[in-house]
Structures are given as C-alpha cells and as structure tokens.
Design a protein around this motif. Structure first.
Motif, PDB file in Angstrom:
ATOM      1  N   GLU A   3      -2.078  15.174  -3.564  1.00 64.12           N
ATOM      2  CA  GLU A   3      -1.657  16.554  -3.347  1.00 64.12           C
ATOM      3  C   GLU A   3      -2.847  17.382  -2.861  1.00 64.12           C
ATOM      4  O   GLU A   3      -3.921  17.355  -3.431  1.00 64.12           O
ATOM      5  CB  GLU A   3      -1.086  17.129  -4.642  1.00 64.12           C
ATOM      6  N   ASP A   4      -2.652  18.108  -1.758  1.00 66.66           N
ATOM      7  CA  ASP A   4      -3.698  18.982  -1.225  1.00 66.66           C
ATOM      8  C   ASP A   4      -3.023  20.188  -0.579  1.00 66.66           C
ATOM      9  O   ASP A   4      -1.879  20.506  -0.879  1.00 66.66           O
ATOM     10  CB  ASP A   4      -4.606  18.230  -0.249  1.00 66.66           C
ATOM     11  N   GLN A   5      -3.735  20.865   0.314  1.00 69.25           N
ATOM     12  CA  GLN A   5      -3.184  22.076   0.904  1.00 69.25           C
ATOM     13  C   GLN A   5      -2.076  21.784   1.909  1.00 69.25           C
ATOM     14  O   GLN A   5      -1.400  22.702   2.384  1.00 69.25           O
ATOM     15  CB  GLN A   5      -4.293  22.905   1.582  1.00 69.25           C
ATOM     16  N   HIS A   6      -1.861  20.504   2.271  1.00 74.27           N
ATOM     17  CA  HIS A   6      -0.826  20.150   3.235  1.00 74.27           C
ATOM     18  C   HIS A   6       0.356  19.410   2.604  1.00 74.27           C
ATOM     19  O   HIS A   6       1.449  19.406   3.163  1.00 74.27           O
ATOM     20  CB  HIS A   6      -1.412  19.270   4.345  1.00 74.27           C
ATOM     21  N   PHE A   8       2.603  18.829  -0.966  1.00 70.77           N
ATOM     22  CA  PHE A   8       2.911  19.393  -2.276  1.00 70.77           C
ATOM     23  C   PHE A   8       3.924  18.499  -2.983  1.00 70.77           C
ATOM     24  O   PHE A   8       4.779  17.888  -2.344  1.00 70.77           O
ATOM     25  CB  PHE A   8       3.484  20.805  -2.127  1.00 70.77           C
ATOM     26  N   ILE A  44       7.519  27.558  -0.521  1.00 66.15           N
ATOM     27  CA  ILE A  44       6.222  27.451   0.151  1.00 66.15           C
ATOM     28  C   ILE A  44       6.358  27.309   1.670  1.00 66.15           C
ATOM     29  O   ILE A  44       5.355  27.190   2.370  1.00 66.15           O
ATOM     30  CB  ILE A  44       5.419  26.248  -0.402  1.00 66.15           C
ATOM     31  N   ALA A  46       7.526  24.788   3.508  1.00 63.89           N
ATOM     32  CA  ALA A  46       7.074  23.485   4.006  1.00 63.89           C
ATOM     33  C   ALA A  46       7.876  23.089   5.243  1.00 63.89           C
ATOM     34  O   ALA A  46       9.036  23.475   5.393  1.00 63.89           O
ATOM     35  CB  ALA A  46       7.249  22.424   2.922  1.00 63.89           C
TER      36      ALA A  46
END
Length: 359
Positions: A3-6, A8, A44, A46
């Motif tokens: 999991e990172d900023q791109h 979720f 968010i 996405a």
C-alpha cells in the motif's frame, strides 16, 4: 501489492476470515462483492478497483466512469484486454505474432477468435475448466512450437503464464495494473482501449442465463430431441441479427440436426456429447467427447452462436448466446434474439417444466 500513495487497500476485506462476513458469497463475480471496495474507491476517487477471490485464482476489475460510478468489466472484456496487451508486448519486440497462441473456453466470447484473426495469431477453444484449457494450450505449444500468451474462461479465470498451468488471479492483477498504467500514459483507459479493439474486430455482446432442471432424463430428452431434427419451423420473413428463413421443405444438417431454430438459419452444430462437429468434413469435433455431459453449440448463418450445457455440479441447464455487429446495441439485440429463439423452440420451458431461478 504494497500500500502506498497509488494503491489503497479496503481494510474491512484485507485479512483472511473463513466466515467471509462482508459478502454474501466470496466470489468477485457475485453481485455486491465489490460494494465495499467501490465505496472506498469513490471516497478517494481511485481510477480502478481490482479484486481476487479468497484463494486468489480469480480476478476482476472495475473502472471509474464518473465521480460516483464504477463499472465492472465482464470476464470476456478482461480476457480480450489481456490478449490485446500480450499481443502489444509481442509486436513491440518485433516478435513473430503468427507463432503466438490464444485460448478460451467454448462458452467464452468469440471476440478472442476475431482478435486472433485480426493479428494473425493462432486461436483455439477448449472445454470449460483449466484442466482442459491449460492442457490444450500446453499441447498446442509443444506440438507446434507456439508461444502461450493467454488462456481464459469467462468466469474470470486467466492463465497469463505457461509456467502456471491454472488460472491465477495474482499474475492477472499484476498484468492488469501494467496495462492500465500503460494506457493511462497514452491518454486513455482500459475501457477506452476496449473501444479501440471494438473498432478493429466489431462489437460483441452476450446473453447468458440458466433454467433449473431437477430431472436428468428431461434434460437429456431436450438435447436428444434437437439431435433428432427438432427445433421448430415457423413461417418467418424478417428478424434482426442472424439470417432468417422462409417456410420451405424441412431440411437437415449433416448428422441429422435441424437446419434452423425457429426463424434463424443454422450454419453448423457442434455436439460435444457425441464428439460431432458438422463444420468439419469428417464431422469430428476437436473437443473431447463427453458422453456423460450434455453440451451443444449452435452456429448461425450471418454470425452468432449459442451453447447449451448441463451443469456438472448443479441442477441447471445453462445457455450462453453471443452475436457480433457494427454497434453494441445491434450485437445485444442479435444475441437476445438467438437466446429467445432457442428458449422457445429447443428448451420449451412451459412444456418441458424447466424453471427460471427464483420461481
């Protein structure tokens, strides 16, 4: 994926739980299985939602259409996107496309065959299930020096590597992220790329369903009646989709099959139960005969097909209709017309006692 900023993760569905408390049935094919993930994706904004089933052999994805709407890809749409991407990788390396292989199940979309024809690569279908799909792909590669690109079934199962002779949702998720990232860099999306593919090979639409049949003898009699020339012969002049026929003396295809179903002319019939395919001069099907299981595929003049088969695990008679056309709406109407004709003239639910689910 980390999991990172791109990327979720939906925390409520992250950790293993044998009770599967967040879904009615733990299969991302089922309606509602992605609701929690889509809820978070809306929050968010996405671009995509991706999901595996609990044992990670199936894969699905949904794409954002608006601020509050995501549309899930069908199993066939994902199959075609994977095939297109694998072919893109081959051509980008100037490799020989004619030695590449695409395989899908007999009840999956013939759009894959059209895509293979468009690119000049090899296509084959196989019986449903990766026992058949993976072995068919492996034997064709070994016997003909082909390169495995993809084997898939419409029930969201994908084999993208010859090293894993089964459906694998983990590799499918990785490849989907790869292709989605690439098409984003080109100013489009996975669904946008799908529209480009439609422009290359035409629009395809499916119309699938099933009836409950609790008596195996009834199911067998329906299939046998068709094999013996049943199918109806009404006075027909016009219809949408596959070609129609006018009233004329009764004709049969090789093998004793009817030459039409209601108003729709048949081009050929593949009877997997008996190992017959009327499209071949020797009438032999390349699919293994399955004497204990009922399965017929009807191919219509002007395009379109429908497969009828009995479920091996449930009291269901399933049907899978498909048609192609120059627009999505025309393909949808043609597929519906095929299903309607076959239900009325072959399955005859009111007479045979077949039941719709929920009734």
């Amino acid at each position: 994926f980390k999991e990172d900023q791109h990327i979720f993760v939906e925390e409520r569905q992250r950790d293993p739980n044998p009770e599967f408390p967040t879904v009615g049935f733990p299969n991302p094919e089922e309606k509602g299985a992605l609701d929690m993930s889509i809820e978070k994706a809306i929050l968010i904004q996405a671009d995509y939602v991706i999901a595996n089933d609990p044992d990670a052999d199936r894969f699905t994805a949904a794409e954002r259409c608006s601020e509050k709407e995501y549309r899930q890809f069908t199993g066939d749409e994902l199959g075609v996107l994977f095939a297109d991407w694998m072919l893109q990788r081959v051509t980008s390396k100037s490799q020989d496309v004619s030695k590449c292989l695409l395989v899908n199940s007999a009840v999956s979309s013939k759009m894959l065959e059209a895509l293979a024809r468009h690119h000049g690569c090899v296509y084959s279908d196989a019986l449903t299930g990766f026992k058949w799909l993976a072995n068919r792909a492996a034997s064709l590669c070994e016997e003909n020096g082909l390169v495995h690109l993809l084997a898939y079934e419409e029930a969201i199962g994908y084999q993208l590597s010859p090293l894993i002779r089964d459906k694998d949702g983990v590799s499918a998720a990785a490849v989907f992220c790869e292709l989605a990232t690439h098409w984003a860099s080109q100013g489009t999306t996975a669904r946008g790329r799908l529209q480009t593919i439609y422009g290359q090979v035409g629009f395809f639409a499916t119309h699938n369903g099933y009836y409950l049949c609790h008596d195996p003898a009834v199911m067998k009699s329906l299939f046998d009646d068709f094999r013996n020339g049943g199918g109806g012969d009404p006075d027909c002049t016009t219809t949408n989709g596959p070609e129609t026929r006018s009233r004329s003396p009764r004709k049969l295809l090789p093998g004793g099959f009817p030459s039409n179903v209601g108003c729709l002319r048949l081009r050929s019939v593949r009877d997997v139960t008996r190992g017959i395919d009327t499209a071949n001069p020797d009438l032999k099907s390349h699919l293994p005969a399955t004497p204990k299981d009922q399965m017929l595929t009807l191919f219509f003049e002007g395009g379109g097909n429908i497969t009828l088969r009995g479920s091996g695990t449930e009291p269901k008679l399933k049907y899978y209709a498909e048609a192609s056309a120059s627009s999505q709406q025309a393909a949808k109407e043609a597929a519906e017309a095929i299903a309607k004709a076959v239900i009325e003239e072959v399955l005859k639910p009111e007479k045979s006692g077949l039941q719709l689910p929920g009734k």
